[in-house]
Design an enzyme around this catalytic site. Sequence first.
Site, PDB file in Angstrom:
ATOM      1  CG  ASN A   1     -18.641 -22.543  -5.928  1.00 10.07           C
ATOM      2  OD1 ASN A   1     -17.915 -23.537  -5.823  1.00 10.07           O
ATOM      3  ND2 ASN A   1     -19.159 -22.156  -7.069  1.00 10.07           N
TER       4      ASN A   1
ATOM      5  CB  ILE B   1     -22.498 -19.892   0.226  1.00 10.51           C
ATOM      6  CG1 ILE B   1     -21.717 -19.500   1.466  1.00 10.51           C
ATOM      7  CG2 ILE B   1     -22.044 -21.262  -0.282  1.00 10.51           C
ATOM      8  CD1 ILE B   1     -22.066 -20.295   2.682  1.00 10.51           C
ATOM      9  CB  CYS B   2     -22.750 -19.829  -5.503  1.00  7.90           C
ATOM     10  SG  CYS B   2     -23.577 -20.478  -6.939  1.00  7.90           S
ATOM     11  CG  LEU B   3     -24.265 -25.715  -1.677  1.00  2.74           C
ATOM     12  CD1 LEU B   3     -23.215 -26.469  -2.478  1.00  2.74           C
ATOM     13  CD2 LEU B   3     -24.036 -25.943  -0.188  1.00  2.74           C
TER      14      LEU B   3
END
Lengths: 181, 724
Positions: free
Chosen positions: A107, A115-117
């Site tokens: 991610n 960041i993929c959150l």
Amino acid sequence: MDQVTASIAPARTASSKSAAPGSGNDAAGTVTKRLGSELMSLMMSASPGISAFPKNDGNLFEWIGTIEGPDGTIYAGLTFKISIHFPPNYPYVPPKINFESPCFHPNVDINSGAICLDILQDKWSAVYSVQTILLSLQSLLGEPNNASPLNPDASKIWNQPEAFKMQLMRHYRPISDDGPN
Amino acid sequence: MASAALRNQVATKWQDAFNRLNRGQPGISGLMGFSEAWSVASEFLYPKDLGDPPKDFNVQHVKAAFDVLIQCRTLPMLLENFVETMRQRQYLITRDVEAFMAEYENSNDPGIIAKLTLRLCEWYAAWAPLVELGQTISAAYVAHFQTHVFSVLPPTFAGGFKALISATLAAFTDPESVPDAALVQDPNLWQCFETLGLTERYEALISSVCYEHIENHVTGMCAGKWDEQMLSKLREWMADKVVPWMLLPYARGAKTAEEARAMLQGVGSRFDFHVCKTLCDLRTKELFDIIIDYPESAAALQDLKECLQRVDQRSQLVQSLRKANKRRLLHPGADTKDILTQYVSIIRCLRIVDPPGVLLYKVAEPIRRYLRERPDTIRCIVASLVGDGESGDSLVDDNEPIQPLQGPQVDDYMDPNWDPEPIDAGPDFRANKPSDVISTLVSIYDSKDLFVKELQVLLAQRLLAVADGNYDNERRNIEILKIRFGEGPLQVCEVMLKDMTDSRRIDQHVQQQNPSILHPTIISRHFWPSLQSSKLTMPGQFKKIQDIYAKEYTAFKPDKRLRWLPHLGTVQLKLELQDRTLNTWTLDELMSRVGLTERTASLKALFAWVDRGVLHEESSENFRLLEQAEASTVPRGAAHRPIIEDEPMASTVAQEQAAQMRVYWRFIEGMLTNLGQLPIERIQSMLKFAPGYDQTQEQLAAFLEAAQREGLVTFSQGCWKLHR
């Protein structure tokens, strides 16, 4: 009509300009206050493996964070630096967070550090704090969300620990004490 | 050759001169008369040796001769002639002067100088022309005679003369101290000084003699004598003893008392000023000790006040007292309590000396600054506020009315008694009206919150120490303090006090439900200063009693919970020891049973039992319960035991500071973790993020060095970093 709006327009900008600094200062004051108390609670909480601190004195909107890989995961024993940028209307919008050290993770974009959150995007809420973000990031290291990968290569080999570890260590750069400066 | 005209001119001159001398008398009889008159006059004026037999002169005859000379306008020539002969005969005087001075140098007796002066006066009289001859001759004679005399007097004469003057003064003020008083008291002496022009020539010397005399007298009479006012006595002394003497040099020729007073006025006020100045200098020098002696020394302070009004020595006083304070008071050797006591005395004393308070303001500043740096100042002040009777004398005068704290006041210009600030007041001077001592002490600090906080700590200690349930004393204290600090800040103290009475009430209730031997004091955590916590757990039956009580309490007050602080409690135990099983315990076993972690505390507790003959220390840190008293073991003395320090129950401000420092450490740790190594300047400026950070960089450096000794951080190349 054009003339009318033209004559009004400057006046309006002028009034909005004069109003802006006052309200801006007020907002900045409350944001600073909030960030100050977040810093205080983060300092006093002593959660293992996560930490963050403002980059410069006098500016509470740019922080540097440190995340240690949680024990029992593939990231154990590794330390990553992140940068945290708080927007002026924080906490109504999430802070912008990037990995500064290269992090091979499904991610995390290996080049930009993006960041993929979910909680940093659409699931953000004003009740979250730096501490909750850091804890989420720490747990994200051990439990990636392979459904929405930013790094498809990493996502593909996540289930092959040896291959993953090799890739991870190829990109990883240990943190020196000289800091980011 | 000479021309006819020149010859003619000479002839005319000659004729003129002849006519003048001959005064138109027939033939040369006029000329003869002149010649006779000249010789009579010069014979009369000739300076004779004192030993020579006096010659008889017919005054009429001489006068006639002078008249002739005046008529002939040859008086100036006669005078010149006279002066010249005086110069030739000067060796006679020189001879006398040298003889006397040699004698003086051998004996150092000012009497010799007196004799010399009298002798010179004889010479003067012997050589003086008749007064009837007119002002011109007398004036010329006096001038020349004095010139001659001064030219032959050796340099040592000035010293001798000074000694003589001071002998005359001493003869007036203290006749016994002068051996031949008669000589120096000779009234002719001052006449002689006048005649010889000594009074005028040595005027500065004469007044300096008087100054010195005054200084000696003031110092001798007043030094170390602070219990009565001296200034009026000194003035009496001046009027009785010194003024009669002053009449001699300064009021010569005064016909009436009125005239004499007028002549003395200028010099008299100069001497009075000198009396004041000397006394002022003396008191200024002694001021520190005078303040120590206050209130016994109040009279000396009154003197100082009067002197200061006459003499402008205020800045010297401030400087001298500040210096004395710095040297004798504001150093690590002085007890804070003593510094405060002296400060309070300084306040009281300087108020006497200078009611507007400018001197106090200037002197107090360094003391206040110093007190601010002492960690236990607040504690001392607070202790004296609540009348901590241990030390005996309190800072506060019990007779002083209790009044609210006074802040800095603004000048009220509507006040008809308003005075402008004194001229030596600095720009930051605040005319604080004579406020009470406590207000002044509290104002050492910028806020009174510190006091209230310390007050709570102290009150906590005192309340918990009360064993008999009588809190009247504390209640009275709090009422007094309420007057001073106002209701608001003391609300917390009120709650604390209320907790004590409430505990009793609650206890009564709980006892009714379920009688227990336990009587706890129940305090509200939020309103009490943080009490020292301890990991002590009560063993065995005590724990059970505690639990039962806690349950009963929760039933009574469902929303509250008890958290026990057993280490603050006391237990009354009655042990019945007869034929028990023998048991040896090691210290460590005991400690783990009661959950104690502090070795010293456990040891102390065990030794208390050893002292009572209940336990016996078998070997080091091994204890055995004695079933029966063993006489030999009773008091073995505490000499061999480690000295165990008692710690106060409530955490003091210093301990809170240490807690504060731990917060700062978290911040330092945080910044070093995230930012890598940092120089101390960065750390210091980054610590601004920590709320309430107020340490200086030096304090931070000391803190970091302490952390380095503990191995938490390392220092290299000017930067600190975490030790990993």
